[in-house]
Design a protein around this motif. Sequence first.
Motif, PDB file in Angstrom:
ATOM      1  N   ASP A 379      41.052  34.973  37.983  1.00 51.95           N
ATOM      2  CA  ASP A 379      41.727  36.443  37.548  1.00 51.95           C
ATOM      3  C   ASP A 379      42.698  36.932  38.165  1.00 51.95           C
ATOM      4  OD1 ASP A 379      39.177  37.064  36.085  1.00 51.95           O
ATOM      5  OD2 ASP A 379      38.103  37.557  37.818  1.00 51.95           O
ATOM      6  N   ASP A 430      35.224  51.508  38.696  1.00 54.18           N
ATOM      7  CA  ASP A 430      35.601  50.278  38.850  1.00 54.18           C
ATOM      8  C   ASP A 430      34.461  49.508  39.311  1.00 54.18           C
ATOM      9  OD1 ASP A 430      38.217  50.742  39.419  1.00 54.18           O
ATOM     10  OD2 ASP A 430      38.177  51.897  41.189  1.00 54.18           O
ATOM     11  N   GLN A 432      32.909  47.365  37.414  1.00 55.08           N
ATOM     12  CA  GLN A 432      32.770  45.799  37.030  1.00 55.08           C
ATOM     13  C   GLN A 432      33.769  45.190  37.957  1.00 55.08           C
ATOM     14  OE1 GLN A 432      30.810  44.551  34.429  1.00 55.08           O
ATOM     15  NE2 GLN A 432      30.017  46.341  35.107  1.00 55.08           N
ATOM     16  N   ARG A 433      34.746  45.592  38.384  1.00 55.31           N
ATOM     17  CA  ARG A 433      35.774  44.943  39.260  1.00 55.31           C
ATOM     18  C   ARG A 433      34.915  44.614  40.696  1.00 55.31           C
ATOM     19  NH1 ARG A 433      41.174  47.838  40.447  1.00 55.31           N
ATOM     20  NH2 ARG A 433      41.315  47.619  38.186  1.00 55.31           N
ATOM     21  N   ARG A 437      33.941  41.143  42.393  1.00 56.43           N
ATOM     22  CA  ARG A 437      34.353  40.760  43.862  1.00 56.43           C
ATOM     23  C   ARG A 437      33.118  40.485  44.585  1.00 56.43           C
ATOM     24  NH1 ARG A 437      38.350  41.923  47.712  1.00 56.43           N
ATOM     25  NH2 ARG A 437      38.065  40.057  49.343  1.00 56.43           N
TER      26      ARG A 437
END
Length: 876
Positions: A379, A430, A432-433, A437
């Motif tokens: 990514d 945020d 999904q981000r 992570r």
Amino acid sequence: LLSAATQELVRDQMPNGTSLIDLGQRRLKDLDRPEHVFQLVAPDLPAEFPPLKTLETFPNNLPAQLTSFVGREKEMEEIKRLLNAARLLTLTGPGGTGKTRLSVQTAADMLDAFTDGVWFVELASLTNPEFVPQAAATALGIREEPGQPLMKTLTDWLRHKSPLLILDNCEHVVQAAAQVADAILRGCPNVKILASSREALGIAGETTFQVPSLSLPDVNRLPSFESLTQYEAVRLFIDRAVAVKPDFKVTNENAPTLVRICHRLDGIPLAIELAVARVKTLSLDQIAARLDDRFRLLTGGSRTALPRQQTLRALIDWSYDLLSESERALLRRLSVFQGGWTLESAEAVCSGEGVERPDILDGVSHLVDKSLVKVEERDERARYRMLQTIREYAHEKLRETGESEQIRHRHLDFFLRLAEEIEPTLQSRDQQRGIARLDDEHDNLRSAIEWAHDQGGKSAEFGLRMTVSLHCFWLYRGYSVEGKKWLLGFLSNPSVVTPALRGKALSRAAIFALFHADTRAQSLVEEGLSLCRQSGDTISIALLLAASAWVDMDPILSRIDRAESLLSEALGLFRQSETRWGIALTLLDLGRVARMRDDCKRAVELGKESLAISRELGDIWGIADSLHMLGMWAKDGHDYDGSLVLLEESLALRKQCGYRLGILPSLIVLGDLEMDGRGNFDKADSYFEESLKVARDMGIAIDIAIVLFRLGVVAWRKGDLDRARKLLEESLTLRKEIFWGDEGCYAFYYTCLGDVAVSQTDFNRAESLYRKRAEGLRTQLWDKWGIDATLRGLAVVAGMRGQSDRSGILFGAVERLREIMPIPVPKIWLADFDRNVASVHDRVDQSAFRTGWVKGREMSLEESIEFALDSTVCPN
């Protein structure tokens, strides 16, 4: 076929009448990266061929290889031969011999031989053997099933499939890997396993294959210069040397030295690759001299028959000694990471005491250049990792320096901050981000938590804070068993944490316990409420109240008034603390309560309010849940067009999240809507077929039975009575296996064993046994309702076929089954029963139907199921 490079060379010189077809980027099994491929079209030659067999054509998760594969042709053929005859083949040999690369390459060559794919299970980063089943499940995309051991879910999913599993790097978890392999081999007759380990797994049915070193020329009788490349070790050295130094050439003068180097390295692929990294700065003679010195030091002057493991260690020693002091310190400290790291985490954990923060990037880059660290793009973000052999070596050096504990503390501190920073984003835009992570760092998070737990004291407090912060991640990703384990593990020692943190942890542990029908849930709720009320932790209090209400909303208990009271109190606390995601969650639960009271208008109002808040937050999970419930309520209110819009949006969001446990009910409800509400049986069939595929992929037997039943109902409504009977019988067969299998079957025995444990004052064991009994009986109750519905379906099909006595027997058996239910049958099911009877009224002989009904009422549950499954029995 032409590659892109060839196409560039010939495109302006194509013969008349020829042309090229652009086939796009293709990942071919013999190439190390995707290749742009063109097809030549020429007169009088075929232009149409079957699709290219690329890696994407067949289901697999084989890792992309960044370098070419050299040699091993004989080994690959032998492995294929052995796999044809054996179900478990273990590649053995010391570290660095290329077991992993050989297994991946062979599997890629055999993709078309396995109808259910080839799946790579990486165990190298695991530190706890308990996570071997989780690693296998994750590779296969299997989620934990509440109330069921993960190993059973795994074997159920694989039972009727024919894949190849690659269990890679088993040596440090060999016992756990052996247990998983043995369970799969015994329960899944068509699965084959290709394992790699420094030692055999040691279970029945195992065949082993010792992976040899790469082929070498005789150093005392050198072959001709022209024939050197027939030897794999030489070919590998040349291939990698040209990659790092494009002007590298083998000459008559340096060829003997190259052969000596390959011999000194015993033809071990990893050893050769590490040595080649020095070609940029050292001549072949210099490399050979340094290798000689190092080997003499380790072997006391002997230059013959060196054990390969010693040879590999000597090579790593040599590479380590060639590093600068700051590079050595950095390599040692990087060994604390499990599953890789980012530059940000390396800077936080490894800087200080001789390694300056600004120098970390250059230091990591130098280690990459020297083949001690690998880099990959993920990514648009670089992520680094070490080969396991290198990491183990570096970690040993870290312990020798005495700085291991300090670096582990920094590692724990960094990942605690990461988890606490991401936690608030898991109900935001945020989301999904943040989850992505945490996915990347899951091995590091596990490692930090495990170390903190073992250390105790302040470290344990940090570990518990991290565990609490990860509770949403574990729920979203299906790791609830792991989350519960760590929470209860930390909570078992109340002296290591403050009362406020303990109360917060209890609230999350109670949610996990309820999710798994754990009888400890109520005591966790009670202690948690007491501590959280003392500390004033309103959010945790609200979660505990909501968790308690979820139990009361269970249709088996149906304590609606108590559930509503608890949820109302929780809602007030969430509003007081301005916790928007909590408000949305509780409003939706209150909507469920309203629907259970048949107050659809109130339910929809609450659902819409919940949806608005989730949209404002950007909480995809919350949005999808609200849309799903609103769609169900719209369907109940006969607003079929409105329901379709809501349910389709919910399904799209759940697919976007990859939330398969949510995708399945979405598909089922959409199928119900098309079948019952819109009368579109073909569309309903499509939804149910898709949901059956999801259920089979997840391996959840009860869901498979549910979907088969619905497919049977669609078939009878379409007039396909043969298909309807077949599907309903398949569903009933599964229901039978569930009802008399596993926990349900052994309820009586669990009771007896629990009584014995009590008499021996072994109360922990007694509690566990009684809990298994309770779970089994509860499962049986739900299965009875499913058996009820399936028997009704078969009764309707028999009636529509004019089998009057058979239809009457099945309806009579259903009526008797309902009389022995421990709780009343829902009113809607009673109405369904009456409609089902009416639907066959004009098709059956009433006298035979009534006679059969009496016979059915005299049957036991077992007898009625056996009768239903024996389609050859037709009394009239």
